[in-house]
Write an enzyme that holds these catalytic residues in place. Structure first.
Site, mmCIF file in Angstrom:
data_model
loop_
_atom_site.group_PDB
_atom_site.id
_atom_site.type_symbol
_atom_site.label_atom_id
_atom_site.label_comp_id
_atom_site.label_asym_id
_atom_site.label_seq_id
_atom_site.Cartn_x
_atom_site.Cartn_y
_atom_site.Cartn_z
ATOM 1 N N SER A 180 -9.276 -3.854 7.731
ATOM 2 C CA SER A 180 -8.731 -2.935 6.716
ATOM 3 C C SER A 180 -9.400 -3.042 5.351
ATOM 4 C CB SER A 180 -7.235 -3.184 6.526
ATOM 5 O OG SER A 180 -6.523 -2.715 7.624
ATOM 6 N N LYS B 288 -11.373 -0.173 4.209
ATOM 7 C CA LYS B 288 -10.751 1.032 3.639
ATOM 8 C C LYS B 288 -11.135 1.218 2.167
ATOM 9 C CE LYS B 288 -6.770 0.600 6.753
ATOM 10 N NZ LYS B 288 -5.414 0.033 6.913
ATOM 11 N N TYR C 238 -14.215 5.044 12.077
ATOM 12 C CA TYR C 238 -13.195 4.093 11.606
ATOM 13 C C TYR C 238 -13.357 2.724 12.289
ATOM 14 C CZ TYR C 238 -8.583 2.163 10.546
ATOM 15 O OH TYR C 238 -7.561 1.357 10.122
ATOM 16 N N TYR D 142 -0.601 -4.028 2.457
ATOM 17 C CA TYR D 142 0.358 -3.395 3.370
ATOM 18 C C TYR D 142 1.741 -3.366 2.725
ATOM 19 C CZ TYR D 142 -3.428 -4.636 6.629
ATOM 20 O OH TYR D 142 -4.622 -4.808 7.246
ATOM 21 N N VAL E 137 -6.832 -7.632 9.002
ATOM 22 C CA VAL E 137 -6.162 -8.442 10.035
ATOM 23 C C VAL E 137 -7.059 -9.496 10.665
ATOM 24 C CG1 VAL E 137 -4.369 -6.781 10.622
ATOM 25 C CG2 VAL E 137 -6.589 -6.683 11.797
#
Lengths: 307, 307, 307, 307
Positions: free
Chosen positions: A66, A69, A192, A243, A261
């Site tokens: 992540s 991102k 992605y 998150y 993660v």
């Protein structure tokens, strides 16, 4: 921050004292390849104008997950403009978990922000290019300019995610259904999964953090992305970067940060330095247990908090 | 029920008086091919031990859509057994719409019942076969035995759904992620889209209704499926057959029924006869406006309600 | 159904074989007074045109709790008319638990049906009267006419609920906020808590069931409420009478029924007889474990199911 | 920031240019008394170490409404300690609206944060005192020390809220049910309604902002609350201070802020000054349209953003 040897000693002590908290978490299991990581690993790095300081397992390579991102959002903002991006994603934090689909149905029919999976997939769909390779090159180029070295992806993690990423596929098709994803669903997911599989180590993350702390100025002293895009991304890192643990992290650490993660956390102390941690054991929200623990400690000692 | 001419006259009057209510609804738009239907069409058919009575547009062929869920559930119950089926789907009605994904995340992590899309896709995954063709043949065989004629699918509707069924793909991948779908997602969806595209007319639906009213006995007098499977399916048709309009339908009409977004409604008056309607204009829950209106009328006159 | 002694023997066997399943459930704890019930109690009663048959703990008095929703709905339908009632409550079953508040906010802003707590409180607000006493007398009168005896409430359960019913108060105030509750919130809740505290035994419930099976005709042979109101209520008992276990109950037992958290279940075999069970240990949906188990058994033997 | 006359002129221009945006919003209607406000009003004030600068309708008194949550949270943190507070409320932002009840049921069974109504009511329940008067005196005392003047409440707004605050009562009883509210529900709500009804003007809000910017040091130079409590509250103001518009506000303005439905916004530029706006016309998330618009402008000119 004191003299050079102090900083290294602080980092070494921090790793030594906090490594044990790994037992409070668990290595990510939903991507089979990630399960292989050693939960005991712990590393920390600080990139400052005076140079890099590091301690622990900082030479271990892991995938961005992540944290990527942040990069694709920078690319989308630069290439497509703010309005195009916010036509597809919102800017609000959420109390739901990173892979939740509920709000897509019950809420405003676009992902609440670009840091949850649905939002990041929507952002990926905005990155221009005639092929996945071409789209990916934008992300890779940005990272290579920041790090000053060629980057690579972990092929087995990439394949593992592509094969088992059913939840992300569900999110992508849901987005497609509500007109929230441009182009071909398969291609966007491929992009992605590739960005998630980019290999970095702790020192690399600290360099990215320094780049953001310097408002987009690269190590050579030239701007790589606009200060405004960096400010936007940094803001998202505060409100949604950890998150649905972002609120607690803001209170306990108080800096823009993004976790992945695989166990990495990218942190930014605006105007000062980049800080990064690694530790694969995650809490139930998906954030590195050892990483958060070390950052809390460093925030107390080095007075990180922007609040 | 009175003499033959009375019944036909009742049906003709019913079509004449209720056709106009089509203007209160709209033809389904989410599958592009379905948009082409003429909203003014209206048909009704009654299959009784004494024969078939019909009125209106009963010779028009349309696709089964969700009515096919009844057939695949019968196949799954017969081929896999009750326990295998209920390991993958629940048996509770839901206040949510037929294509909702919310409860998959917030609830017990299996579709609430086999009549919503997520549940029907899970049921499709249970139908055995080495290929989609082989799996589909179970459903086709059952329907051909009930109708006593070969069946066909509407290729353009099938292609249209396969290309645009993003929400159903989202549901299927979500199911896969929570271990709720056996086998390959693409194959299961292909099977689901095929069963939705089977062509029938109003009289066909009335025959299916009669078959269920007779507890699984075919027109030749022999059982085609077990009475217990029929009882289960009939119960689901009462509690969840009309999507999240099932409760109101139970009050107003009071029979096991299943609607499809192409405008058909399959009804069962247990132990007596099958009743079916057709009318492509839908209310916002996805049920035929004219169909429900005609069934309410017939239920009053013929005292349908099982309650 | 066979001769008299057969029926009593069937009921006795049923109690004997099923009493042990109480250990799979737990006595309701959220109303402190209810915690005092002995989980091992089990009783069953059948009220038929030939008379009453019963076995087990059928002389034990317990409070109606949610079973009272059937009575107040009948009163509201008779006194206020169908349209007034459905202006305040919907008619759809729900997959949510009986005391859920979520759908009030996310859905159509009225309770999905009159059998969940929010819906029953809305229905209570419709019962006319210048005082709570006067409103309550409508419910009491109806029940006294059905049972042919004066009724009473359990004062300590009533007080216990009034003091601890915070969730019901939350539901009532939420309803008030969305214009879904007529009159004073405190008075409506007082009425609701009183009807929940009415004392009955198993035989009483079987008499209520027989009254509904006879479409509103009392034991004296005269109609007490309209057949249409009874049909409506019976339909709701099928689709939502057993909370979010109604779908499974429809499949396994297949009759209109209403459960209460004190352990009673009121059942109706339309046109035939009333059936009732008692057993205070509840499953996690709030239905009597022993009650459902005994009703499943009786449904198999006596072929209850309306499906 | 330039010379004195520049600052006043900037504020005057800002009011003049932005007042018209009131037409894009609506005065709060759910508390009857608030409906009486003139939507055209607009005021702005800046409290700096050099003194107060203001322009527009800064002498108009209005009620604190949600801005009071900042004060009661400070009191609870100081009087009860961090752990007691976080035992009752979480620290995560939410994508839901300020008066939503959904997450209380579906999530971790405590309010997500102290800035939404449910969380603020839980915080109120923690403020010690033998009576509502005594509890309220803690909040009043804090504000009087900050402002250096006695404070008062608007009795008609207070009564209006107490009579019509059904949604807040629903939230409070729901909290009571899940053990999330200490003490008597009625008393806690009374306290909550009182703090919401405290009267302030724009200049007062700017003074509160300055007090927070100075990390809890009052105008006399002495600490009124601990720096740590101020840091916590400031962090919450960033992540959740503007309801479910906090993320967008962080991007567009970038400072800790708290809005109220009477039209005020309290802003903090850490270490520098307090800034406040007033404008009763609200956007659909409940934030002052003119206020946000003016703060965006000032943030650009004065480079407010902490990001």
């Amino acid at each position: 921050m004191g003299a050079v040897f102090d900083c290294t000693r602080l980092l070494e002590e921090t790793v030594r004292e906090h490594r044990k908290f790994a037992e409070r978490g668990q290595v990510a299991s939903y991507i089979p390849e990630l399960k292989k990581a050693d939960p005991k690993m712990a590393g920390v790095a600080l990139m400052t104008p005076r140079g890099l300081f590091e301690a622990g397992d900082t030479d271990v390579y892991f995938t961005l997950q992540s944290i990527s991102k942040v990069l694709s959002l920078l690319v989308a903002l630069e290439q497509r403009g703010i309005e195009s991006v916010f036509a597809k994603v919102g800017s609000e934090p959420t109390g739901d978990s990173f892979n939740s689909i509920v709000k897509l149905e019950t809420s405003e029919q676009k992902p609440l922000n670009p840091m949850i999976n649905a939002g990041a997939i929507a952002v990926c769909s905005l990155i221009p290019g005639a092929s996945v390779d071409e789209r990916f090159s934008h992300i890779a180029d940005l990272l290579e300019r920041i790090l000053g070295r060629p980057i690579d992806i972990d092929e087995s993690v990439y394949k593992s995610e592509a094969e088992t990423g059913h939840r992300n596929r569900a999110l992508a098709y849901f987005l497609k259904d509500i007109n929230g994803l441009e182009g071909d669903v398969g291609e966007v997911l491929d992009l992605y999964f590739r960005q998630c599989s980019i290999l970095v180590n702790c020192a690399d993350l600290a360099r990215i953090g320094m780049f953001l702390a310097a408002k987009g100025i690269g190590e050579a002293g030239f701007p790589i992305v606009s200060a405004n895009a960096v400010r936007l991304v940094s803001t998202f890192m505060v409100t949604c970067g950890m998150y649905n643990g972002s609120g607690e992290f803001a209170i306990q650490v108080g800096i823009p940060a993004k976790s992945g993660v695989s166990g990495g956390i990218l942190g930014v102390v605006p105007g000062q330095y980049g800080v990064a941690t690694f530790g694969p054991a995650l809490d139930r929200k998906g954030n590195s247990v050892v990483g958060i623990s070390m950052l809390r400690r460093l925030s107390e000692v080095l007075d990180f908090s922007i609040f």
